[in-house]
Structure formats: C-alpha cells, structure tokens
Motif scaffolding. Structure first.
Motif, PDB file in Angstrom:
ATOM      1  N   MET A   1       0.847  -1.191   0.000  1.00  0.00           N
ATOM      2  CA  MET A   1       0.000   0.000   0.000  1.00  0.00           C
ATOM      3  C   MET A   1       0.888   1.249   0.000  1.00  0.00           C
ATOM      4  SD  MET A   1      -2.968   0.806   2.705  1.00  0.00           S
ATOM      5  CE  MET A   1      -3.829   2.285   2.641  1.00  0.00           C
ATOM      6  N   SER A   2       0.625   2.145  -0.929  1.00  0.00           N
ATOM      7  CA  SER A   2       1.473   3.338  -1.032  1.00  0.00           C
ATOM      8  C   SER A   2       0.832   4.500  -0.276  1.00  0.00           C
ATOM      9  CB  SER A   2       1.666   3.729  -2.492  1.00  0.00           C
ATOM     10  OG  SER A   2       0.428   4.098  -3.039  1.00  0.00           O
ATOM     11  N   THR A   3       1.676   5.390   0.162  1.00  0.00           N
ATOM     12  CA  THR A   3       1.183   6.585   0.857  1.00  0.00           C
ATOM     13  C   THR A   3       0.933   7.658  -0.184  1.00  0.00           C
ATOM     14  OG1 THR A   3       3.399   6.380   1.755  1.00  0.00           O
ATOM     15  CG2 THR A   3       1.697   7.215   3.215  1.00  0.00           C
ATOM     16  N   ARG A   4      -0.173   8.338  -0.006  1.00  0.00           N
ATOM     17  CA  ARG A   4      -0.531   9.391  -0.950  1.00  0.00           C
ATOM     18  C   ARG A   4      -0.337  10.734  -0.269  1.00  0.00           C
ATOM     19  NH1 ARG A   4      -6.332   7.282  -2.891  1.00  0.00           N
ATOM     20  NH2 ARG A   4      -6.244   9.104  -4.195  1.00  0.00           N
ATOM     21  N   SER A   5       0.381  11.611  -0.910  1.00  0.00           N
ATOM     22  CA  SER A   5       0.523  12.947  -0.340  1.00  0.00           C
ATOM     23  C   SER A   5      -0.421  13.890  -1.086  1.00  0.00           C
ATOM     24  CB  SER A   5       1.966  13.432  -0.432  1.00  0.00           C
ATOM     25  OG  SER A   5       2.280  13.777  -1.750  1.00  0.00           O
ATOM     26  N   LYS A   6      -1.053  14.755  -0.327  1.00  0.00           N
ATOM     27  CA  LYS A   6      -1.993  15.721  -0.884  1.00  0.00           C
ATOM     28  C   LYS A   6      -1.394  17.109  -0.691  1.00  0.00           C
ATOM     29  CE  LYS A   6      -5.103  14.048   1.963  1.00  0.00           C
ATOM     30  NZ  LYS A   6      -6.351  13.885   2.715  1.00  0.00           N
ATOM     31  N   SER A   7      -1.355  17.875  -1.769  1.00  0.00           N
ATOM     32  CA  SER A   7      -0.780  19.212  -1.671  1.00  0.00           C
ATOM     33  C   SER A   7      -1.466  20.179  -2.623  1.00  0.00           C
ATOM     34  CB  SER A   7       0.709  19.186  -2.026  1.00  0.00           C
ATOM     35  OG  SER A   7       1.409  18.368  -1.147  1.00  0.00           O
ATOM     36  N   TRP A   8      -1.517  21.429  -2.206  1.00  0.00           N
ATOM     37  CA  TRP A   8      -1.939  22.528  -3.057  1.00  0.00           C
ATOM     38  C   TRP A   8      -0.689  23.303  -3.457  1.00  0.00           C
ATOM     39  CZ3 TRP A   8      -6.562  23.814  -5.145  1.00  0.00           C
ATOM     40  CH2 TRP A   8      -7.700  23.188  -4.643  1.00  0.00           C
ATOM     41  N   TYR A   9      -0.675  23.774  -4.708  1.00  0.00           N
ATOM     42  CA  TYR A   9       0.456  24.545  -5.215  1.00  0.00           C
ATOM     43  C   TYR A   9      -0.037  25.854  -5.802  1.00  0.00           C
ATOM     44  CZ  TYR A   9       3.368  20.421  -4.710  1.00  0.00           C
ATOM     45  OH  TYR A   9       4.055  19.358  -4.195  1.00  0.00           O
ATOM     46  N   LYS A  10       0.751  26.896  -5.595  1.00  0.00           N
ATOM     47  CA  LYS A  10       0.475  28.206  -6.174  1.00  0.00           C
ATOM     48  C   LYS A  10       1.408  28.352  -7.374  1.00  0.00           C
ATOM     49  CE  LYS A  10       0.615  33.120  -4.914  1.00  0.00           C
ATOM     50  NZ  LYS A  10       0.901  34.045  -3.805  1.00  0.00           N
ATOM     51  N   MET A  35     -15.411  13.638   3.108  1.00  0.00           N
ATOM     52  CA  MET A  35     -15.510  12.210   2.804  1.00  0.00           C
ATOM     53  C   MET A  35     -15.791  11.936   1.328  1.00  0.00           C
ATOM     54  SD  MET A  35     -14.673  11.127   5.548  1.00  0.00           S
ATOM     55  CE  MET A  35     -15.029   9.650   6.413  1.00  0.00           C
ATOM     56  N   ASN A  36     -16.276  12.907   0.587  1.00  0.00           N
ATOM     57  CA  ASN A  36     -16.573  12.717  -0.833  1.00  0.00           C
ATOM     58  C   ASN A  36     -15.368  12.987  -1.718  1.00  0.00           C
ATOM     59  OD1 ASN A  36     -19.236  12.104  -0.251  1.00  0.00           O
ATOM     60  ND2 ASN A  36     -19.844  14.259  -0.319  1.00  0.00           N
ATOM     61  N   ASN A  37     -14.198  12.995  -1.110  1.00  0.00           N
ATOM     62  CA  ASN A  37     -12.943  13.222  -1.834  1.00  0.00           C
ATOM     63  C   ASN A  37     -12.882  14.611  -2.472  1.00  0.00           C
ATOM     64  OD1 ASN A  37     -10.397  12.305  -2.391  1.00  0.00           O
ATOM     65  ND2 ASN A  37     -10.962  11.451  -4.374  1.00  0.00           N
ATOM     66  N   HIS A  38     -13.455  15.601  -1.781  1.00  0.00           N
ATOM     67  CA  HIS A  38     -13.341  16.992  -2.202  1.00  0.00           C
ATOM     68  C   HIS A  38     -12.264  17.647  -1.352  1.00  0.00           C
ATOM     69  CE1 HIS A  38     -17.678  16.421  -3.503  1.00  0.00           C
ATOM     70  NE2 HIS A  38     -17.009  16.667  -4.619  1.00  0.00           N
ATOM     71  N   HIS A  39     -11.416  18.422  -1.995  1.00  0.00           N
ATOM     72  CA  HIS A  39     -10.287  19.051  -1.306  1.00  0.00           C
ATOM     73  C   HIS A  39     -10.384  20.565  -1.516  1.00  0.00           C
ATOM     74  CE1 HIS A  39      -8.668  15.017  -0.952  1.00  0.00           C
ATOM     75  NE2 HIS A  39      -9.005  14.858  -2.239  1.00  0.00           N
ATOM     76  N   PHE A  40     -10.421  21.303  -0.428  1.00  0.00           N
ATOM     77  CA  PHE A  40     -10.613  22.746  -0.471  1.00  0.00           C
ATOM     78  C   PHE A  40      -9.383  23.467   0.062  1.00  0.00           C
ATOM     79  CE2 PHE A  40     -14.736  20.753   0.117  1.00  0.00           C
ATOM     80  CZ  PHE A  40     -15.474  21.307  -0.910  1.00  0.00           C
ATOM     81  N   LEU A  41      -9.056  24.559  -0.584  1.00  0.00           N
ATOM     82  CA  LEU A  41      -8.006  25.462  -0.121  1.00  0.00           C
ATOM     83  C   LEU A  41      -8.712  26.755   0.264  1.00  0.00           C
ATOM     84  CD1 LEU A  41      -4.984  26.317   0.159  1.00  0.00           C
ATOM     85  CD2 LEU A  41      -5.153  27.120  -2.203  1.00  0.00           C
ATOM     86  N   LYS A  42      -8.510  27.196   1.484  1.00  0.00           N
ATOM     87  CA  LYS A  42      -9.136  28.426   1.959  1.00  0.00           C
ATOM     88  C   LYS A  42      -8.039  29.417   2.302  1.00  0.00           C
ATOM     89  CE  LYS A  42     -12.389  30.066   5.455  1.00  0.00           C
ATOM     90  NZ  LYS A  42     -13.176  29.697   6.634  1.00  0.00           N
ATOM     91  N   ILE A  43      -8.124  30.604   1.690  1.00  0.00           N
ATOM     92  CA  ILE A  43      -7.160  31.671   1.965  1.00  0.00           C
ATOM     93  C   ILE A  43      -7.936  32.824   2.582  1.00  0.00           C
ATOM     94  CG2 ILE A  43      -5.412  33.221   1.005  1.00  0.00           C
ATOM     95  CD1 ILE A  43      -5.216  31.286  -1.384  1.00  0.00           C
ATOM     96  N   ASN A  44      -7.605  33.162   3.800  1.00  0.00           N
ATOM     97  CA  ASN A  44      -8.277  34.250   4.508  1.00  0.00           C
ATOM     98  C   ASN A  44      -7.592  35.578   4.208  1.00  0.00           C
ATOM     99  OD1 ASN A  44     -10.196  32.607   6.048  1.00  0.00           O
ATOM    100  ND2 ASN A  44      -8.372  31.804   7.043  1.00  0.00           N
ATOM    101  N   ARG A  45      -8.351  36.664   4.325  1.00  0.00           N
ATOM    102  CA  ARG A  45      -7.830  38.016   4.126  1.00  0.00           C
ATOM    103  C   ARG A  45      -7.031  38.114   2.819  1.00  0.00           C
ATOM    104  NH1 ARG A  45      -6.764  36.414   9.033  1.00  0.00           N
ATOM    105  NH2 ARG A  45      -4.503  36.470   8.843  1.00  0.00           N
ATOM    106  N   LEU A  46      -7.703  37.879   1.708  1.00  0.00           N
ATOM    107  CA  LEU A  46      -7.058  37.891   0.397  1.00  0.00           C
ATOM    108  C   LEU A  46      -6.326  39.199   0.135  1.00  0.00           C
ATOM    109  CD1 LEU A  46      -9.713  36.230  -1.917  1.00  0.00           C
ATOM    110  CD2 LEU A  46      -7.443  35.352  -1.365  1.00  0.00           C
ATOM    111  N   LYS A  47      -5.207  39.071  -0.573  1.00  0.00           N
ATOM    112  CA  LYS A  47      -4.408  40.222  -0.993  1.00  0.00           C
ATOM    113  C   LYS A  47      -4.192  40.116  -2.490  1.00  0.00           C
ATOM    114  CE  LYS A  47      -1.951  40.116   3.379  1.00  0.00           C
ATOM    115  NZ  LYS A  47      -0.709  39.900   4.061  1.00  0.00           N
ATOM    116  N   LYS A  48      -3.833  41.212  -3.129  1.00  0.00           N
ATOM    117  CA  LYS A  48      -3.576  41.186  -4.570  1.00  0.00           C
ATOM    118  C   LYS A  48      -2.474  40.190  -4.914  1.00  0.00           C
ATOM    119  CE  LYS A  48      -5.385  45.619  -5.917  1.00  0.00           C
ATOM    120  NZ  LYS A  48      -5.232  46.826  -6.683  1.00  0.00           N
ATOM    121  N   ALA A  49      -1.506  40.005  -4.012  1.00  0.00           N
ATOM    122  CA  ALA A  49      -0.400  39.066  -4.248  1.00  0.00           C
ATOM    123  C   ALA A  49      -0.876  37.613  -4.284  1.00  0.00           C
ATOM    124  CB  ALA A  49       0.675  39.239  -3.174  1.00  0.00           C
ATOM    125  N   ASP A  50      -2.118  37.351  -3.846  1.00  0.00           N
ATOM    126  CA  ASP A  50      -2.665  35.993  -3.901  1.00  0.00           C
ATOM    127  C   ASP A  50      -3.171  35.638  -5.299  1.00  0.00           C
ATOM    128  OD1 ASP A  50      -2.216  35.453  -1.154  1.00  0.00           O
ATOM    129  OD2 ASP A  50      -4.059  36.493  -0.609  1.00  0.00           O
TER     130      ASP A  50
END
Length: 191
Positions: A1-10, A35-50
C-alpha cells in the motif's frame, strides 16, 4: 500500500517563466477535505499578491498535473455616472465596483472625505446624489462590509455652481448682443 501525499500549489506565470510554490496550511491558509474526496483550499484576508493559479495534486507516483483554478484578486473602485465633474441639480450615481462577482445582498460602506456616511437604509453598491449640490463635492470611497473591510482608493467629485455657469452664459449673451448692436450701427452709419 502506497502513501498518498496531498498538496496545493500556487503557480505564478510571468511570460514564459513559471514559479511553483507549495501551499502550507498555516496562517491565512487552510486545507479542508471531506468524505466525498473533495479538497478545499481556503485563503483568509485575500491580498492582490494571492492572484495566481492554484493546483491540487494527489501524488502516488507523480502522475502529472491536473488543471488548476485561477484566482484574480482586485480591489474596489468608485465610478461616477455621468462623470466626476458635474453641475448643481444634476443626478450623480456612484458605483462601488469590482471584477469579482458579489451577491446582491452584500452590504457596502460609503465614505465621504474619509468619514463613513450614515444612511437610513441598507447601503448597496450604488449611492445616488439627486440633486447634487456643492455640499456633495469631495472625496468618496467604498468598502464591502466584512470583518476586514478593505477600502477603495478615494475618487474626487467636483460640483460646479449653477449660478457661476449662468453668469458666464449671461456675460457671453450680453457680449453677443453688444456686437450685433455695434455691427448694426456701423452698417447704418455707412449707409
């Protein structure tokens, strides 16, 4: 069984150059999975650099990139209709605009010369000055009512006096009338 890494990239692109930065869940950044295999990225206090493309990657054997989502962060702007320079007694509509879609029930805060305007009704993206007077001349800005309200830059409304315009028009009319009288007198004199 392999390990799965989950990551968000900018992903930031500039011409043909591309910079990739892994997003770590810390500070303003949060990850959420369900549980439905949905992955969310939440960024608070958005800036133009985002502003960038964001990609989620589930890596077992580096199976390639999936398309990401592009986020464009823009600020608020005040627009005047018909223009930022008007004459007394005209109707002026100020609009607090952004390129991001906002819901119809969004509450706005309007500022006049850096002070919040106290309006009797819920404030929306439009502020109507009808009829406009010299007391309305000054600097306007707006904000969306949230915990961290970011204000737009100030824009100046200039209101010309209606009387000043009539004095100028009356003077021009009087000059025209006198020129006609002089021309008529000269014409009759030579005749």
């Amino acid at each position: 069984m392999s390990t799965r890494s989950k990551s968000w990239y900018k992903i930031k692109r500039s011409g043909k150059e591309e910079a990739e930065e892994p997003m770590k869940p810390a500070g303003r950044v949060e990850y959420e999975d369900n549980m439905n295999n949905h992955h969310f990225l939440k960024i608070n206090r958005l800036k133009k650099a985002d502003s960038a493309e964001y990609q989620f990657r589930l890596q077992e054997n580096e199976e390639g990139r999936k398309p990401g989502v592009t986020l464009v962060v823009t600020g608020l702007k005040v627009k005047f209709t018909p223009s930022a320079v008007v004459t007394e007694d005209q109707r002026v509509t100020l609009t607090c605009s952004t390129s991001c879609p906002l819901t119809n029930n969004t509450n706005y805060i309007w500022f006049f010369n850096s002070r919040p305007l106290t309006l009797t009704e819920n404030q929306n993206k439009h502020l109507v000055l009808d009829p406009v007077s010299s007391q309305h001349a000054g600097n306007y800005s707006c904000a969306v009512k949230t915990q961290n309200s970011n204000r737009s830059n100030e824009k100046t409304l200039t209101v010309h006096s209606k009387t000043g315009k009539w004095i100028t028009a009356a003077a021009a009319g009087l000059c025209s009338f006198l020129l006609v009288i002089v021309a008529l007198t000269v014409f009759l004199w030579f005749r």
